[in-house]
Motif scaffolding. Structure first.
Motif, PDB file in Angstrom:
ATOM      1  N   UNK A  83       0.874  -1.163   0.000  1.00  0.00           N
ATOM      2  CA  UNK A  83       0.000   0.000   0.000  1.00  0.00           C
ATOM      3  C   UNK A  83       0.917   1.220   0.000  1.00  0.00           C
ATOM      4  N   UNK A  84       0.610   2.220  -0.839  1.00  0.00           N
ATOM      5  CA  UNK A  84       1.424   3.437  -0.822  1.00  0.00           C
ATOM      6  C   UNK A  84       0.544   4.649  -1.016  1.00  0.00           C
ATOM      7  N   UNK A  85       0.845   5.692  -0.272  1.00  0.00           N
ATOM      8  CA  UNK A  85       0.145   6.964  -0.439  1.00  0.00           C
ATOM      9  C   UNK A  85       0.630   7.583  -1.739  1.00  0.00           C
ATOM     10  N   UNK A  86      -0.063   8.619  -2.231  1.00  0.00           N
ATOM     11  CA  UNK A  86       0.393   9.202  -3.504  1.00  0.00           C
ATOM     12  C   UNK A  86       1.714   9.963  -3.410  1.00  0.00           C
ATOM     13  N   UNK A  87       2.256  10.151  -2.209  1.00  0.00           N
ATOM     14  CA  UNK A  87       3.507  10.910  -2.083  1.00  0.00           C
ATOM     15  C   UNK A  87       4.555  10.113  -1.331  1.00  0.00           C
ATOM     16  N   UNK A  88       5.159   9.214  -2.056  1.00  0.00           N
ATOM     17  CA  UNK A  88       6.060   8.260  -1.444  1.00  0.00           C
ATOM     18  C   UNK A  88       7.083   7.911  -2.517  1.00  0.00           C
ATOM     19  N   UNK A  89       8.333   8.350  -2.350  1.00  0.00           N
ATOM     20  CA  UNK A  89       9.293   8.137  -3.444  1.00  0.00           C
ATOM     21  C   UNK A  89      10.675   7.788  -2.916  1.00  0.00           C
ATOM     22  N   UNK A 142      -1.600   6.129   4.432  1.00  0.00           N
ATOM     23  CA  UNK A 142      -0.877   4.996   5.004  1.00  0.00           C
ATOM     24  C   UNK A 142       0.017   4.298   3.977  1.00  0.00           C
ATOM     25  N   UNK A 143       1.032   3.622   4.515  1.00  0.00           N
ATOM     26  CA  UNK A 143       1.968   2.881   3.674  1.00  0.00           C
ATOM     27  C   UNK A 143       2.151   1.505   4.300  1.00  0.00           C
ATOM     28  N   UNK A 144       2.181   0.473   3.458  1.00  0.00           N
ATOM     29  CA  UNK A 144       2.419  -0.871   3.976  1.00  0.00           C
ATOM     30  C   UNK A 144       3.449  -1.580   3.093  1.00  0.00           C
ATOM     31  N   UNK A 145       4.448  -2.161   3.760  1.00  0.00           N
ATOM     32  CA  UNK A 145       5.571  -2.761   3.029  1.00  0.00           C
ATOM     33  C   UNK A 145       5.870  -4.142   3.587  1.00  0.00           C
TER      34      UNK A 145
END
Lengths: 310, 216
Positions: free
Chosen positions: A6-12, A59-62
């Motif tokens: 899962x990644x938010x639109x601002x994740x680089x 949210x971000x999930x890795x």
């Protein structure tokens, strides 16, 4: 390998930026808070410039496909490794198959996730960071998305969980006078120093727009296009300052009120929308001292972590 | 040019500026290109940026202080006085008008010329790349005939295709990437202005001579 669930639109993916290419219009780029970025890398035994993930919104999930040491710095997120809460400023052991979840930022704007060995992406134009405006570097020149699979560098041998004392930001930001400072009237300069400036929601990796009582620029002298470096405070015709950040274009033409000192720019970068900052007049000597202090903090941190390796 | 009109100053704790207080002049810009070519970037000097009539050197503050580098920049300026800068010539094929240049009619009306006259004037001029900025590969071209100078559009287009050739005020230029833009678009080239995987990544370099060739 590392899987983005899962990644938010601002994740680089970012590093410390590109050098030597601004004369052909290529922006510096790199982490918007390089101070926290370096701490994240030092915690897991990486070189300072090793590519990390910059997370600006949750949210971000890795999911991790190898054992790893990870660290989080910068913005504080509500973060979990599987079901266990984890905290910024620690080196944490991850077992292959475990999932890292960052829900939302409790404090700050940009969080850095470093992994021992770094993220393995190809260098493009002297850097590994993502140039989001021009679509190159990082992972396919774009923000991370669900389904992305990132290669990791060679793991390090680290012994145990370790933590460091993280620097605390405050709202006081020191500023050097810019080349056009003396073209502003005394009243307008006073107005700039005396008020609290609001961080608007028009903030991104290129620049932060601030809001307050307008600063007027009535000087008629022509301003020719000039270099625009991160930290530059521009006053556009509407009188609301714009502070340039990592992805700023290389040249511009608005009046240059001042430059935020390098050692304090990260504080602005991490200030939340709708919060305020206050600016203080500074000088070259103070700017150098502040930077030196930051370097000493970083080398002490590296030394303390080194001692406990193997 | 005398030394009095040249001003070298510390910009912030990691950069210095060299600028001229004289009106913009080709020969000064030429010296800036020479200096840029002859500053070797290393762990102390990390970037050089050319603007209009000015040049900024970015240092690594850990290794080099601006006050220490200032005399070195002044010395480079002295050397630049004596050197010639060699320009390259770049030809840009352009499809003028129609779907490629939706604002060509407007430029013709605004300058009271026929469409063919606008194309002739625009393509019979030699332009100089004064510097690159704004976007990777975007060149600030000097030399537009004052007859063609046209104000920017009142509301910028949401998206201008890559390779679009436009006129904004007294400048003409080519958009390297698809981007929102406020210039009047008169044509389009199929050349790639910026490719991060090429060396060099940009088609144009500071100091290049540019000519547009009608390709309809």
């Amino acid at each position: 390998m590392l899987y983005i669930l899962k990644a938010s639109p601002l994740c680089s993916i970012q590093d410390l930026g590109r050098v030597g290419l601004r004369s052909i219009g290529i922006t510096q780029g790199g982490a918007i808070d390089p101070f926290s970025f370096k701490i994240a890398n030092k915690l897991v035994g990486n070189a300072d410039n090793c590519p990390c993930i910059e997370i600006t919104l949750g949210p971000v999930e890795i999911e991790f496909a190898r054992d790893a040491w990870i660290s989080l710095t910068g913005a504080f997120y509500e973060s979990y490794l599987d079901d266990k809460k984890i905290y910024n400023g620690w080196r944490v052991k991850v077992i292959s198959g475990q999932k890292l979840k960052l829900n939302y930022a409790i404090k700050g704007m940009h969080c850095y996730l470093a992994i021992d060995g770094g993220i393995d992406v190809k260098q493009v134009l002297n850097g590994c960071g993502t140039d989001l405006n021009n679509h190159f570097g990082g992972y396919r020149g774009r923000n991370l998305q669900r389904g992305d699979q990132l290669k990791l560098g060679k793991p390090h041998f680290l012994m145990k969980k370790r933590g460091v004392l993280l620097p605390q930001k405050n709202k006081f930001i020191r500023v050097l006078q810019g080349p056009d400072f003396f073209k502003f009237t005394k009243e307008n300069c006073e107005k700039f120093w005396r008020q609290n400036w609001l961080i608007t929601n028009q903030c991104n990796r290129m620049g932060y727009r601030l809001q307050g009582n307008s600063i007027e620029f009535n000087n008629k002298s022509e301003i020719l296009s000039h270099a625009t470096l991160p930290g530059l405070i521009q006053i556009p015709p509407n009188g609301q300052p714009i502070v340039l950040m990592s992805d700023a274009q290389t040249t511009g033409g608005y009046p240059r009120f001042g430059y935020i000192i390098k050692a304090d720019l990260w504080k602005l970068a991490q200030t939340e929308i709708n919060k305020t900052v206050q600016f203080y007049p500074s000088n070259f000597e103070e700017a150098h001292r502040a930077l030196k202090k930051q370097e000493i903090y970083l080398s002490k941190l590296e030394w303390s972590l080194n001692e406990n390796r193997s | 040019m005398n030394l009095k009109s040249i001003h070298c100053y510390i910009l912030n704790e990691y950069s210095i500026v060299l600028e001229s207080s004289q009106p913009v002049h080709f020969s000064f810009q030429q010296k800036l290109w020479w200096i840029t070519e002859n500053i070797s970037l290393n762990s102390n000097i990390i970037d050089v940026i050319i603007g209009m009539n000015n040049l900024t050197v970015v240092l690594n503050p850990t290794n080099e202080s601006p006050s220490n580098f200032l005399p070195k920049l002044e010395m480079l300026w002295q050397q630049a006085q004596l050197k010639e800068f060699k320009s390259r010539e770049i030809l840009i094929p352009v499809k003028y008008g129609n779907q490629y240049g939706p604002d060509l009619n407007f430029i013709a009306q605004n300058s009271k010329l026929s469409i063919d006259e606008v194309i002739n004037i625009h393509s019979n001029t030699e332009y100089l790349v004064y510097f690159l900025g704004f976007q990777p590969g975007f060149a600030y071209l000097e030399g537009l005939s004052p007859i063609l100078a046209t104000p920017r559009r009142e509301s910028p287009r949401f998206s201008v295709p890559a390779g679009s050739v436009g006129i904004g005020g007294n400048l003409t230029g080519i958009y390297p990437q698809k981007t929102p833009g406020g210039w009047n678009i008169i044509g389009q080239t199929n050349l790639t202005l910026f490719n991060p995987n090429h060396f060099p990544p940009t088609l144009l370099q500071p100091g290049d001579k540019v000519r547009f060739i009608p390709d309809n």
